[in-house]
Enzyme design. Sequence first.
Site, PDB file in Angstrom:
ATOM      1  N   LYS A 140       0.823  -1.219   0.000  1.00  0.00           N
ATOM      2  CA  LYS A 140       0.000   0.000   0.000  1.00  0.00           C
ATOM      3  C   LYS A 140       0.854   1.265   0.000  1.00  0.00           C
ATOM      4  O   LYS A 140       0.454   2.263  -0.595  1.00  0.00           O
ATOM      5  CB  LYS A 140      -1.017  -0.006   1.139  1.00  0.00           C
ATOM      6  CG  LYS A 140      -0.443   0.198   2.518  1.00  0.00           C
ATOM      7  CD  LYS A 140      -1.532   0.111   3.583  1.00  0.00           C
ATOM      8  CE  LYS A 140      -0.942  -0.029   4.967  1.00  0.00           C
ATOM      9  NZ  LYS A 140      -0.123   1.085   5.437  1.00  0.00           N
ATOM     10  N   ARG A 150      -6.994   3.687  11.361  1.00  0.00           N
ATOM     11  CA  ARG A 150      -6.557   2.305  11.542  1.00  0.00           C
ATOM     12  C   ARG A 150      -7.460   1.550  12.504  1.00  0.00           C
ATOM     13  O   ARG A 150      -7.225   0.386  12.768  1.00  0.00           O
ATOM     14  CB  ARG A 150      -5.149   2.339  12.131  1.00  0.00           C
ATOM     15  CG  ARG A 150      -4.153   1.430  11.450  1.00  0.00           C
ATOM     16  CD  ARG A 150      -2.841   1.651  12.166  1.00  0.00           C
ATOM     17  NE  ARG A 150      -1.766   0.837  11.718  1.00  0.00           N
ATOM     18  CZ  ARG A 150      -0.892   1.171  10.765  1.00  0.00           C
ATOM     19  NH1 ARG A 150      -1.026   2.296  10.108  1.00  0.00           N
ATOM     20  NH2 ARG A 150       0.107   0.380  10.493  1.00  0.00           N
ATOM     21  N   ARG A 175      11.384  -7.434   3.308  1.00  0.00           N
ATOM     22  CA  ARG A 175      11.649  -6.016   3.589  1.00  0.00           C
ATOM     23  C   ARG A 175      12.534  -5.888   4.825  1.00  0.00           C
ATOM     24  O   ARG A 175      13.409  -5.033   4.889  1.00  0.00           O
ATOM     25  CB  ARG A 175      10.323  -5.277   3.820  1.00  0.00           C
ATOM     26  CG  ARG A 175      10.514  -3.789   3.994  1.00  0.00           C
ATOM     27  CD  ARG A 175       9.200  -3.063   4.075  1.00  0.00           C
ATOM     28  NE  ARG A 175       8.574  -3.197   5.377  1.00  0.00           N
ATOM     29  CZ  ARG A 175       7.361  -2.745   5.667  1.00  0.00           C
ATOM     30  NH1 ARG A 175       6.635  -2.164   4.746  1.00  0.00           N
ATOM     31  NH2 ARG A 175       6.863  -2.865   6.883  1.00  0.00           N
ATOM     32  N   ARG A 235      14.034  -2.307   8.989  1.00  0.00           N
ATOM     33  CA  ARG A 235      13.137  -1.493   9.814  1.00  0.00           C
ATOM     34  C   ARG A 235      13.030  -2.122  11.188  1.00  0.00           C
ATOM     35  O   ARG A 235      12.871  -3.337  11.304  1.00  0.00           O
ATOM     36  CB  ARG A 235      11.752  -1.428   9.163  1.00  0.00           C
ATOM     37  CG  ARG A 235      11.433  -0.071   8.603  1.00  0.00           C
ATOM     38  CD  ARG A 235      10.135  -0.072   7.873  1.00  0.00           C
ATOM     39  NE  ARG A 235       8.985  -0.271   8.762  1.00  0.00           N
ATOM     40  CZ  ARG A 235       7.737  -0.012   8.392  1.00  0.00           C
ATOM     41  NH1 ARG A 235       7.483   0.445   7.185  1.00  0.00           N
ATOM     42  NH2 ARG A 235       6.739  -0.209   9.224  1.00  0.00           N
ATOM     43  N   ARG A 255       1.564  -6.853  14.403  1.00  0.00           N
ATOM     44  CA  ARG A 255       0.939  -5.844  13.546  1.00  0.00           C
ATOM     45  C   ARG A 255      -0.146  -6.465  12.663  1.00  0.00           C
ATOM     46  O   ARG A 255      -1.190  -5.861  12.436  1.00  0.00           O
ATOM     47  CB  ARG A 255       2.001  -5.127  12.707  1.00  0.00           C
ATOM     48  CG  ARG A 255       2.625  -3.984  13.504  1.00  0.00           C
ATOM     49  CD  ARG A 255       4.040  -3.689  13.084  1.00  0.00           C
ATOM     50  NE  ARG A 255       4.169  -3.334  11.696  1.00  0.00           N
ATOM     51  CZ  ARG A 255       5.179  -3.724  10.923  1.00  0.00           C
ATOM     52  NH1 ARG A 255       6.112  -4.518  11.392  1.00  0.00           N
ATOM     53  NH2 ARG A 255       5.243  -3.325   9.682  1.00  0.00           N
TER      54      ARG A 255
END
Length: 198
Positions: A17, A92, A131, A137, A148
């Site tokens: 996204k 969210r 990723r 990250r 998450r």
Amino acid sequence: MTASARLLIVGPQGSGKGTQGVRIAEAFGIPVVSTGDIFRANIKGGTELGQQVTAILDRGDLVPDELTGEIVRDRLSQDDAQSGFLLDGYPRNVAQVGHLDEFLSARGEALDAVILLDVPREESIARLSLRAQEQGRSDDTEEAIAHRLEIYENETAPILAVYGERGIVDRIDGIGSLDEITERITSVLAARGLTLAS
Ligand code: AMP
């Protein structure tokens, strides 16, 4: 021609996204408002806000609604967001939908479309792990990823029912090449009469 579109892109972490949001916003000539990016920039810059949210992001928890809402209202009040924007990562949960509704309706506005980028759970986990290796990250640890995704399913997915009742949700198959997916999104938006900047 100036395009005007008030958009929200929603999808599980790893759905792409962020990438598609930037492409669509560029095509429409509107700014991306990504709460995750705002938080990460503040953490990197060592601001007071950054210090407040570092541990929350690292755990994969949600930043309190009040604080997040304030940041979004400030950002949407800036000049470049007056004739359109693409929200990525906000709202969210259902409470945040209420906050955004209140803010937009006071301006006589509402969201035009909610783009749901649909990818199977296994695919988002695979993309997130990749990723994690590539970008490092700090919230891409295995534990935080699982947390998450759980928050997405329990708290974020229910916002789709709320927007679905308004008839503004467009579900997009998130499997395919970047260009194919961008094309799918722009076609459904065009079908809503939302046209690109030229
Ligand atoms: P994202 O880049 O959208 O995956 O967001 C990264 C992290 O920022 C999330 O895991 C949350 O800790 C925080 N965050 C982003 N958007 C919100 C939001 N709307 N409400 C609460 N926390 C958020």
